[in-house]
Design an enzyme around this catalytic site. Structure first.
Site, short mmCIF file in Angstrom:
data_model
loop_
_atom_site.label_atom_id
_atom_site.label_comp_id
_atom_site.label_asym_id
_atom_site.label_seq_id
_atom_site.Cartn_x
_atom_site.Cartn_y
_atom_site.Cartn_z
N ARG A 1 -14.83 1.47 2.73
CA ARG A 1 -13.96 0.67 3.60
C ARG A 1 -14.39 0.93 5.04
O ARG A 1 -13.71 1.60 5.79
CB ARG A 1 -12.49 1.03 3.39
CG ARG A 1 -11.96 0.88 1.98
CD ARG A 1 -11.94 -0.55 1.46
NE ARG A 1 -11.01 -1.44 2.09
CZ ARG A 1 -9.75 -1.62 1.70
NH1 ARG A 1 -9.27 -0.89 0.73
NH2 ARG A 1 -8.97 -2.48 2.31
N PRO A 2 -15.58 0.47 5.44
CA PRO A 2 -16.10 0.79 6.78
C PRO A 2 -15.24 0.22 7.90
O PRO A 2 -14.41 -0.66 7.68
CB PRO A 2 -17.48 0.14 6.79
CG PRO A 2 -17.41 -0.92 5.77
CD PRO A 2 -16.45 -0.43 4.72
N CYS B 1 -10.66 5.22 -1.15
CA CYS B 1 -9.96 4.06 -1.71
C CYS B 1 -10.68 3.65 -2.98
O CYS B 1 -11.89 3.74 -3.08
CB CYS B 1 -10.01 2.95 -0.68
SG CYS B 1 -9.47 1.41 -1.37
N LYS C 1 2.78 -8.81 2.20
CA LYS C 1 2.40 -7.44 2.58
C LYS C 1 1.34 -7.49 3.69
O LYS C 1 1.46 -6.81 4.70
CB LYS C 1 1.85 -6.69 1.38
CG LYS C 1 1.14 -5.38 1.71
CD LYS C 1 0.67 -4.63 0.50
CE LYS C 1 -0.72 -4.97 0.07
NZ LYS C 1 -1.79 -4.41 0.87
N ASN C 2 0.29 -8.29 3.46
CA ASN C 2 -0.86 -8.24 4.37
C ASN C 2 -0.64 -8.95 5.68
O ASN C 2 -1.45 -8.85 6.59
CB ASN C 2 -2.12 -8.76 3.66
CG ASN C 2 -2.52 -7.79 2.56
OD1 ASN C 2 -2.03 -6.66 2.50
ND2 ASN C 2 -3.38 -8.24 1.67
N ARG D 1 -4.39 2.31 4.38
CA ARG D 1 -5.51 1.59 5.02
C ARG D 1 -5.02 0.80 6.22
O ARG D 1 -5.64 0.75 7.27
CB ARG D 1 -6.16 0.65 3.99
CG ARG D 1 -7.09 -0.41 4.58
CD ARG D 1 -8.47 0.05 4.79
NE ARG D 1 -9.28 -0.91 5.55
CZ ARG D 1 -10.51 -0.63 5.98
NH1 ARG D 1 -11.04 0.55 5.78
NH2 ARG D 1 -11.21 -1.53 6.65
N ASP E 1 -8.06 -10.38 -3.92
CA ASP E 1 -6.79 -9.74 -4.34
C ASP E 1 -6.19 -10.38 -5.58
O ASP E 1 -5.20 -9.88 -6.11
CB ASP E 1 -5.77 -9.80 -3.20
CG ASP E 1 -6.18 -8.93 -2.04
OD1 ASP E 1 -5.60 -9.07 -0.95
OD2 ASP E 1 -7.12 -8.13 -2.20
N ARG F 1 3.27 -0.23 -3.90
CA ARG F 1 2.73 -0.46 -2.55
C ARG F 1 2.87 -1.93 -2.16
O ARG F 1 3.09 -2.26 -0.99
CB ARG F 1 1.24 -0.08 -2.50
CG ARG F 1 0.94 1.39 -2.52
CD ARG F 1 -0.53 1.62 -2.26
NE ARG F 1 -0.94 0.79 -1.13
CZ ARG F 1 -2.18 0.28 -0.98
NH1 ARG F 1 -3.11 0.54 -1.87
NH2 ARG F 1 -2.48 -0.46 0.07
#
Ligand code: EPZ
Length: 420
Positions: free
Chosen positions: A122-123, A117, A22-23, A93, A307, A399
């Site tokens: 989540r800057p 989130c 996914k990432n 995101r 994760d 997701r």
């Protein structure tokens, strides 16, 4: 609201094919916008995060076509939109990764800020810092979206990241790939997904060196062209199935895995007494009768991945002894604890530290998914628990896990998906 009904307490067995990461997929898909001509991506996971990103890109005018089950073609013409500031964009995101590719290709971009989130703040300050160092005028607008534009062209620069942010590394790498001159990015993220993105960009004609180390050097080129690229396997999906085997005392074979990407996870899992053997692109895992307690600190790669933290918490809940888990990456990533406690776990949270006293058994309960990986942890716990567990808000698990119910059923899990 869809949910899983899981009747646990029995060992599983069989093989699981791991999907594309996914990432990595979301970053490479966004990066395809940088390329003139058509890009074809293989091993693309059909998870909802990918489908939402495709939808957002199609609304910009990008042409996207599934050629086969996990093969997609992407074509971004010279006339696509560069503003993605509407509501749906905030729900994902990863849509922030469109900033680097739109800015690199068209010299301007506006993308909605990622929404609330469950992992805490989540800057995006490091993303803004990188774009600014490359000569763009980048800023937050009304706290709703980020706008970045450059007068004539991006200019290579030396950029130091205060934290090895995965997303900031990816966004800056994409923009710098087509900046004028050399860019050096220091203290970068070193995750395998960073290396996969750099490999994709180099396939498309970029000149990027050092991905996977602390410093990335990029010699900007005029433009990138479409290419063919295979997405790496999902190390977190693989790690999740390792935790499922570990917590249920099962033997599983995982196919299509790069075990080198899972080094920190394998090392920690072995400390729990879980037997893991790697052979080519397969991994063989065998969960012990009783897990041993371990202590974990989540860190940027090659440290233990955040994760996989909730999944390890589920394992610790059933281990012999007391485990301690410290979450150093996100400020609010301990939400699996309260749900696991509903199943009979004994977990106390103190700030970013979880103390988990192992119990003999977990029992079924109705539990809620707060974020993708916490949901995965609840699924693992439910497969080990006695009785029936209802895991709610399945859309959050969809997701990052494709057809999770089918995969679990195929290895003997008593799992039913209810779509309401
Ligand atoms: C990526 O998120 C992953 N998502 C996350 O996976 C993963 O947990 C995370 O990296 C860390 O490995 C994708 O790749 C799509 P970060 P990202 O920027 O890029 C701080 C999953 O479950 N930070 O590395 O958003 C931030 O606050 C998801 O698959 C800044 O301070 O993560 C956080 O504490 C969850 N300023 C830390 O860095 C910035 O400008 C890690 O964030 C950016 C980040």
């Amino acid at each position: 609201m869809s949910k899983l009904i899981i009747r646990g307490g029995k060992p599983l067995s069989g093989s699981v094919k791991i999907n594309g990461a996914k990432n990595s997929a979301v970053a490479v898909i966004a990066a395809a916008i940088l390329c003139k001509g058509t890009t074809v991506l293989e091993n693309v996971p059909q998870i909802s995060d990918v489908k939402i990103l495709f939808h957002i890109m199609e609304k910009l005018g990008v042409e996207i076509k599934w050629l086969e089950e996990d093969v997609v073609s992407i074509f971004a013409g010279d006339d696509i939109e560069t503003d993605a500031i509407y509501e749906e964009v905030s729900s994902l995101r990863a849509s922030n990764l469109l900033l680097g590719s739109l800015l690199g290709r068209f010299g301007k971009a506006a993308v909605a800020l990622p929404g609330g989130c469950d992992l805490g703040a989540r800057p995006m300050d490091l993303h803004i810092k990188g774009f600014t160092r490359l000569g763009a005028d980048a800023q937050f607008v009304d706290d709703r979206y980020i706008e970045a534009k450059v007068k004539d062209h991006l200019q290579g620069a030396v950029i130091y990241l205060d934290f090895p942010s995965v997303g900031a590394t990816e966004n800056i790498m994409m923009a710098a790939a087509v900046a004028e001159g050399q860019t050096i990015i220091e203290n970068v993220a070193k995750e395998p997904e960073i290396v996969d993105l750099a490999n994709f960009l180099n396939n498309a004609g970029a000149k990027i060196r050092g991905a996977g180390t602390d410093i990335i050097r990029i010699d900007g080129v005029k433009s990138l062209r479409g290419c063919r690229h295979g997405i790496i396997p999902d190390r977190i999906e693989a790690g999740t199935f390792l935790s499922i085997a570990a917590v249920t005392g099962s033997k599983l074979r995982l196919e299509n895995v790069i075990s080198a990407h899972l080094k920190p996870v394998i090392a920690k899992m072995r400390e729990t007494g879980t037997d893991i053997r790697c052979s080519g692109s397969n991994m063989y895992v065998s969960g012990p009768e009783k897990l041993k307690a371990v202590s974990i600190q989540t860190l940027a790669h090659p440290g233990f991945p955040t994760d996989m933290q909730p999944q390890m918490m589920a394992m610790a809940a059933l281990a012999n002894g007391t485990s301690v888990i410290v979450e150093n990456i996100f400020e609010k990533r301990m939400k699996a604890a309260a749900e696991l406690n509903k199943m009979g776990a004994d977990i106390t949270i103190d700030g970013k530290t979880a103390v988990i006293k192992g119990v003999d058994k977990l029992h079924g309960a109705v539990v809620e998914t707060h974020d993708l990986r916490a949901g995965a942890a609840l699924v693992a716990a439910a497969l080990a628990a006695e009785g029936e567990t209802v895991v709610e808000r399945l859309s959050l698990i969809d997701r990052g896990y494709y057809h999770i119910a089918d995969k679990l059923t195929q290895i003997g899990g008593d799992v039913e998906r209810i779509d309401e």
